[in-house]
Scaffold this active site. Structure first.
Site, mmCIF file in Angstrom:
data_model
loop_
_atom_site.group_PDB
_atom_site.id
_atom_site.type_symbol
_atom_site.label_atom_id
_atom_site.label_comp_id
_atom_site.label_asym_id
_atom_site.label_seq_id
_atom_site.Cartn_x
_atom_site.Cartn_y
_atom_site.Cartn_z
ATOM 1 N N ASP A 156 0.829 -1.216 0.000
ATOM 2 C CA ASP A 156 0.000 0.000 0.000
ATOM 3 C C ASP A 156 0.867 1.273 0.000
ATOM 4 O OD1 ASP A 156 -2.416 1.357 0.060
ATOM 5 O OD2 ASP A 156 -3.242 0.157 1.696
ATOM 6 N N ASP A 211 -9.991 3.639 -3.465
ATOM 7 C CA ASP A 211 -10.731 2.446 -3.044
ATOM 8 C C ASP A 211 -12.132 2.373 -3.657
ATOM 9 O OD1 ASP A 211 -8.517 2.085 -1.525
ATOM 10 O OD2 ASP A 211 -9.556 2.003 0.405
#
Ligand code: GLA
Length: 411
Positions: A156, A211
């Site tokens: 990430d 997201d």
């Protein structure tokens, strides 16, 4: 004048070749780990931080008993919040309450089901959830993951102030390669630094967006950041298809199928991810799936479009009002076609093949409807509905698709 004897020169050349080969070895990703888009499950979309070893084991069990493994799903991926602390030498350990038996034990369990285990970390100082992350510990963590038997790493991009994305992800790639265990490397930096332009040398897939959010066409505003419904993510894929292919995929994020959208919406979402040759990473609770959700996630004919060996991402051919027509070249000169109704109401759809000039100008292909005939197979209803010799007249429910495989006829 002194000349190096032939024998010594040969040795010098050998030593030179060994050194240069070693240097090449350092700058690599593991090849051929994702010849088709990876398929699996990830804990984040449904569970967020509410994970533990029993839940993950149950997901592995269900992946087998639901038929998902048989349909091609392989990876069971832990997302954020599995981490405990680093020890005095800097080695990472799992949260001892959530994973008391350790990650190696979990990997052994998952492998005993002939599945693979994925894990999550982050290029920054802390993960997005605030847990210890990889910065400064890349080689150590890669070694730990290899020792645990990890097969997939999602990496990430939170808390990365001052970091260069290409550099940070390349460091982790090299660390994984040095550790020696083939691990699929999934870059998750949300498209911020155009990973499609450099990601193919670094990882096997890269997130193209922020997201996903569990709705068809809404935006969820979290204050400092937003997450995106299915159609928003879809629109953000524009222009990216030329960058994707075997072993280097655009990743429009994990799926929300089975997480609360209507069944039409789940079907449309899944179909479009297959048209995009997207990684198919389920994000729902596999223990509580309706038959409809299982039927979507395990439709082998639709999955075959995603997993087609050419690895060509589909493209939007036309968009009229709320109806979009998408095409995807697949093996044997066949094509996939998906008609997406973005409206919430039923829409009529009419397509006169002879009048349409479909061209994939990135991969230089065309179905050439004027001179070739294709049989039309409806992939959701699993029936042949005609050929391209007769115009197609049909209706498509709101937020739903018609998904066809066009099979080239030889006569
Ligand atoms: C980021 C990622 C998500 C998820 C969370 C976990 O938001 O994009 O997919 O991994 O972090 O904290």
């Amino acid at each position: 004048m002194y000349k190096t004897p032939i024998k010594s020169r040969t040795w010098l050349i050998v030593i030179f070749l060994v050194i240069t080969t070693c240097e090449f070895d350092l700058a690599q990703k593991f090849e051929n780990l994702a010849p088709t888009p990876p398929m699996g499950w990830n804990s984040w979309n449904h569970f967020a931080c509410d994970i533990n070893e029993n839940t993950i084991k149950e997901m592995a069990d269900k992946m087998v008993s639901s038929g998902m493994k048989d349909a091609g799903y392989v990876y069971i991926n832990l997302d954020d919040c599995w981490q405990g602390n680093r020890d005095s030498l800097g080695f990472i350990h799992p949260d001892s309450e959530r994973f008391p038996s350790g990650i190696k034990n979990l990997a052994d369990y998952v492998h005993s089901k002939e599945l693979k285990l994925g894990i999550y970390s982050c290029a920054g100082n802390k993960t997005c959830g605030g847990y210890p992350a990889g910065r400064g510990h890349e080689y150590q963590d890669a070694l730990t993951y290899a020792q645990w038997g990890i097969d997939y790493l999602k990496y990430d991009w939170c808390n990365t102030e001052g970091l260069n994305a290409v550099g940070a992800y390349t460091t982790m790639r090299d660390a994984l390669f040095e550790a020696g265990r083939p691990i699929v490397f999934s870059l998750c930096e949300w498209g911020n630094n155009k990973p499609w332009e450099w990601g193919a040398d670094v990882g096997h897939l890269w997130r193209t967006t922020g997201d996903i959010y569990n709705c068809f066409d809404c935006i969820k505003d979290h204050g400092t950041w937003k997450s995106w419904g299915v159609t928003y993510i879809l629109d953000m894929q524009e222009g990216l298809r030329k960058y994707a292919g075997p072993d280097h995929w655009n990743d429009p994020d994990m799926m929300e199928v089975g997480n609360g959208m209507s069944i039409n919406e789940d079907r449309a979402h899944f179909s479009m991810w297959c048209m995009l040759a997207a990684p198919l990473i389920a994000g729902n609770d596999l223990r509580n799936m309706t038959k409809d959700v299982i039927d979507i996630l395990t439709n082998k004919e639709v999955i075959a479009i995603d997993q087609d060996r050419l690895g060509i991402q589909g493209f939007k051919y036309s968009s009229n009002d709320s109806i979009e027509v998408w095409f995807k070249p697949i093996e044997n000169d066949d094509w996939a076609m998906c008609v997406l109704n973005r409206d919430s109401k039923l829409q009529k759809f009419y397509f006169d093949w002879y009048k349409e000039n479909v061209i994939d100008d990135v991969w230089n292909k065309s179905p050439n409807f004027k001179s070739l005939t294709y049989e039309l197979r409806d992939l959701w209803n699993k029936v042949i509905i005609g050929t391209t010799r007769k115009e197609l007249k049909t209706e498509i429910c709101g937020h739903d698709v018609l998904m066809l495989k066009l099979l080239k006829q030889t006569k």
